[in-house]
Write an enzyme that holds these catalytic residues in place. Structure first.
Site, short mmCIF file in Angstrom:
data_model
loop_
_atom_site.label_atom_id
_atom_site.label_comp_id
_atom_site.label_asym_id
_atom_site.label_seq_id
_atom_site.Cartn_x
_atom_site.Cartn_y
_atom_site.Cartn_z
N LYS A 53 151.44 167.83 47.68
CA LYS A 53 150.37 166.87 47.73
C LYS A 53 150.76 165.64 47.17
O LYS A 53 150.92 165.78 45.75
CB LYS A 53 148.85 167.42 47.26
CG LYS A 53 148.05 166.47 47.05
CD LYS A 53 147.04 166.38 48.33
CE LYS A 53 145.92 165.39 48.13
NZ LYS A 53 144.86 166.58 47.53
N SER A 55 150.07 161.07 46.94
CA SER A 55 149.26 159.88 47.41
C SER A 55 149.90 159.19 48.59
O SER A 55 151.12 159.07 48.73
CB SER A 55 149.36 158.83 46.06
OG SER A 55 148.87 159.36 44.92
N THR A 111 147.36 155.95 45.47
CA THR A 111 146.41 155.22 46.76
C THR A 111 145.50 154.56 45.50
O THR A 111 145.33 153.29 46.11
CB THR A 111 145.96 155.99 47.49
OG1 THR A 111 146.96 156.72 48.30
CG2 THR A 111 145.15 155.23 48.60
N ALA A 112 145.13 154.94 44.55
CA ALA A 112 144.09 154.34 43.69
C ALA A 112 144.70 152.99 43.38
O ALA A 112 144.02 151.92 43.28
CB ALA A 112 143.44 155.19 42.70
N HIS A 155 138.49 161.41 41.95
CA HIS A 155 137.98 162.69 42.00
C HIS A 155 136.40 162.58 41.35
O HIS A 155 135.56 161.93 41.78
CB HIS A 155 138.98 163.86 41.35
CG HIS A 155 140.16 163.72 41.83
ND1 HIS A 155 140.38 163.64 42.87
CD2 HIS A 155 141.34 163.90 41.38
CE1 HIS A 155 142.00 163.93 43.30
NE2 HIS A 155 142.51 163.76 42.14
#
Length: 280
Positions: A53, A55, A111-112, A155
């Site tokens: 997993k 980004s 991505t944030a 989150h």
């Protein structure tokens, strides 16, 4: 098979069935639970497990070695990153407050952070100051305690930030959706291209569908890794981040990924890659 994903409820919910041998024909998983900054860097350095997993923002650096699975990740609406500051007297969000300020982020390839940079380029006069990378669960305490001026959070922080005495400065997901009319591409599941990626996608999809069909079976496993989240927040987290895009990115999902990476490449924030070559 080696796999790395975060201990967050959406990931443990999605992969519970596969991790516990409940998906017929799927190989046994050797799980590494890791913060997104760790997996982003492992993948970029070509040292990561077979399945990870990461980004979406980190995808351009690894597409030659890893393929994007069309399921199992985090992408949606109303679930974007937030920029938080300490409560001020007027409680008025003002992007100018971030000019030259110290901002904590969860990963420089998240991505944030990519969304933050795209937004800040248009909205923060003169740009922000120092960027500090912290594990996401340390960011709100750092803002609260004055170690940084603002924090970029992801989150469950969406649900819990008021308890830290923090104010919402900007909802980057709302900004993205307003600007593009597309969902927010957050976390991707990738697999080494030497593997049978189509079969892996079938197993990942089956694990999501099993989780939905048997929602109580994964509760103990999720809470074990949920970093002391209360059950109600855990459920909010799952409901928000596990959705139809978790089983199939579809046209809107792929369009969101392409738009994000194309815009970022145009700004020189990520390498320019031929997405038509690498994405289905």
């Amino acid at each position: 098979m080696q796999i790395a994903f975060s201990p967050c409820p959406n990931d443990t919910f999605i992969f519970h069935a596969w991790v516990h041998g409940l998906i017929e024909g799927a190989p046994k998983l050797d799980v590494m639970y890791a913060d997104i900054d760790i997996t982003n860097n492992l993948a970029a350095n070509r040292q990561g497990p077979e399945v990870m997993k990461i980004s979406y923002a980190a995808l351009p650096w690894m597409l030659e070695d890893y393929a994007l699975l069309p399921c199992g990740g985090a992408l949606g609406r109303g679930c974007g990153p937030l920029v938080l500051t300490r409560n001020s007297r007027n409680h008025e969000p003002d992007s100018a407050q971030l000019s030259g300020r110290r901002v904590a982020v969860p990963s420089e390839r998240s991505t944030a952070y990519l969304l933050f940079r795209l937004w800040a380029a248009k909205n923060v006069p003169g740009g922000v100051g120092e960027i500090v990378v912290l594990p996401f669960h340390e960011i709100m305490p750092a803002v609260r305690d004055g170690h940084v001026d603002a924090g970029l959070v992801i989150h469950e922080a969406r649900f819990t930030y008021p308890s830290y005495g923090l104010s919402l400065q900007t909802d980057l997901g709302a900004w993205w959706e307003s600007d593009t009319s597309l969902p927010i591409p957050l976390g991707a599941i990738i697999a080494r291209r030497s593997l049978d990626v189509d079969q892996l996608a079938k197993w990942a999809r089956a694990s999501v569908e099993y989780a939905w069909a048997h929602p109580t079976q994964s509760q103990d496993y999720i809470l074990q890794h949920a970093q002391e989240m209360v059950p109600s927040v855990v459920q909010q987290h799952i409901d928000l981040y596990v959705n139809s895009f978790s089983v199939n990115l579809g046209d809107d999902g792929y369009a969101a990924v392409r738009t994000l990476l194309d815009r970022a490449a145009a700004e020189g924030l990520v390498p320019q890659v031929d997405l038509d070559k690498w994405l289905k």
